[in-house]
Each structure stands twice: as C-alpha cells, then as structure tokens.
Scaffold this active site. Structure first.
Site, PDB file in Angstrom:
ATOM      1  CG  HIS A 131      77.206  -0.503 -11.761  1.00 42.16           C
ATOM      2  ND1 HIS A 131      77.972  -0.583 -10.610  1.00 42.16           N
ATOM      3  CD2 HIS A 131      75.963  -0.957 -11.404  1.00 42.16           C
ATOM      4  CE1 HIS A 131      77.247  -1.048  -9.619  1.00 42.16           C
ATOM      5  NE2 HIS A 131      76.027  -1.278 -10.068  1.00 42.16           N
ATOM      6  CD  GLU A 146      75.380  -3.136  -6.691  1.00 46.65           C
ATOM      7  OE1 GLU A 146      74.813  -2.087  -7.080  1.00 46.65           O
ATOM      8  OE2 GLU A 146      75.351  -4.175  -7.351  1.00 46.65           O
ATOM      9  CD  GLU A 194      72.126  -1.459 -13.404  1.00 43.59           C
ATOM     10  OE1 GLU A 194      73.167  -1.960 -13.901  1.00 43.59           O
ATOM     11  OE2 GLU A 194      71.666  -1.802 -12.300  1.00 43.59           O
TER      12      GLU A 194
END
Length: 251
Positions: free
Chosen positions: A133, A188, A130
């Site tokens: 990202h 991803e 996370e």
C-alpha cells in the site's frame, strides 16, 4: 483522485453551510483550509505521517526492543528494510487485535494479536501487503483523504492548513480517519499481488499467503486489517485461492 477530493470537499462544505446559524466567514475559512489540505505535498504527507506515528506510539503499549515479539518481528523483516528508497521502521503494538498497517513515511506497525495467530511466513505476507500500500501510493492517498476529512469535520476551521507541526487534537482526528480508512477492491488486489512479488524477490515462501488470508477471514477475527481488507470486498476465500494459484505458478 483530485476529483474525488474536490467532490468530498464540496459535499462537506455545503453540508456544513446548510446548518443553522452558520458563520459565513468561518465557512469560507474552512473551505480554504480544505482545499489546501487536499493539495499537501508528498513530503508534507510523509512529515504528518511521522508526527501521527509518534503520537500513536506514545499512546500505545509498544513491545520493548528486547522482547520476544520485537525480536521475532526483527527476524521476520530482516530483508525488508526499505521500499522505493523509503526506509522502513517496525514496532509491535501489544494488543489482542489482529491488525497491521503502514504509513507513507515507512512506519509499519504490527499488533501482537496478529503475531499470535500467524507463523512467520504468513506474517511476512500481511506485512508485505501493507508495504505494498505504501509502495503503490495507496497509503499516501489515504493519508491525504484522512487529513482533508479531519479538516472537514471541524466547521470552525480549527484545523489549519498544513504548516509543519500538528497539534494533539489534529493528530488524534488524523489518526482516527487514517486507521478507519478503507482501500478499494483494486487497491487490495494490487497490494496482494505486490506482496507476492515482493516476498518472492527476497527469497521468502509465498505459499503462506493463502493461509494468512484464510486466518484473517475466520469468523470472530477482529481488527483493522480484517475490516480494511474484507468488509466491503468479495469473499476473502476467493482471494486466498488466487494467492494459492500465484504461489503454485511461482509468482
């Protein structure tokens, strides 16, 4: 990215303009708002992220700082305090969902349901993913698209161009769009690789990455992380195998 945003704006604008009894003045106003929403600056993106997080935190059941969950998360993320110069802040949401996410302002939220299913090393991989990202700009783009989409949903142009303070209605729509946003397959994969490198640089065990992905892929798992990471992408077990290979190679 700008082309995609412009295309989305055009589609939304003309879809709205085709409705019966459409008010042209309102439609033009909405179109202008959409264009401005699509061009918000990085600092504005971070500011709206902070506002959205504050709104979400107020609605969620947040683990107390002295709780077992909060103390465990603090221990797990002890070395993970900033990314690209952006300070990271963590909170635990008390819910059975297996989920975690991060916003451009550095706010990382981990759900207790995820913590219940994973050991410390597995959680670090998911958190690193996370954070990846955020570091790679994916979350910023997702927030920009979320804000533009939220504006497009209001045909009357009730969501004004960003002006520094967002109302409850806007924050609700923004949060809904952001949480439901999905990253591309390449994003991803890049976040997976980022997490492996990120954790390795901080001296953490990367061999848990594969087992974390396999747990997230287990039938019956629920939550945004599963939807975002797997729903439109190749077999998650293949991604787990790739992480196994990277860990074995020392990456």
């Amino acid at each position: 990215m700008k082309r995609q945003l412009c295309a989305a704006i055009c589609i939304c604008f003309f879809a709205v303009s085709g409705c019966a009894n459409f008010n042209v003045q309102k439609g033009v106003s909405s179109g202008v708002n959409l264009l401005r929403a699509a061009s918000v600056s990085d600092s504005e993106i971070k500011d709206m992220s902070r506002q959205m997080r504050a709104s979400d935190d107020a609605k969620a059941t947040v683990a107390a700082p002295n709780s077992e969950y909060a103390q465990r998360l603090a221990r797990i993320t002890e070395k993970l305090q900033s990314v690209n110069g952006v300070p990271l802040n963590y909170k635990v949401y008390m819910t059975n969902e297996m989920n975690a996410n991060a916003t451009p302002d550095g706010s990382v939220r981990v759900y207790s349901g995820l913590m219940d299913k994973m050991n410390d090393d597995e959680l670090r991989f998911v958190i690193g993913h996370e954070i990846g990202h955020v570091a790679l700009g994916h979350s910023k783009k997702a927030m920009q698209v979320a804000y533009t989409t939220a504006a497009a949903r209001d045909a009357a142009g009730a969501i004004n161009p960003y002006a520094g303070a967002l109302g409850d209605s806007t924050l609700g729509k923004l949060g809904e769009q952001f949480v439901n946003s999905q990253f591309s397959q390449s994003q991803e994969s890049d976040a997976d690789a980022y997490s492996m490198k990120f954790l390795g640089e901080h001296g953490y065990n990367t061999r848990a990455a594969g087992s974390a992905l396999r747990k997230l892929a287990t039938p019956g798992s629920q939550g945004g992380i599963v939807n975002a990471m797997f729903s439109t992408h190749p077999d998650p077990l293949k991604r787990a195998a790739k992480m196994d290979a990277l860990a074995a190679a020392g990456n």
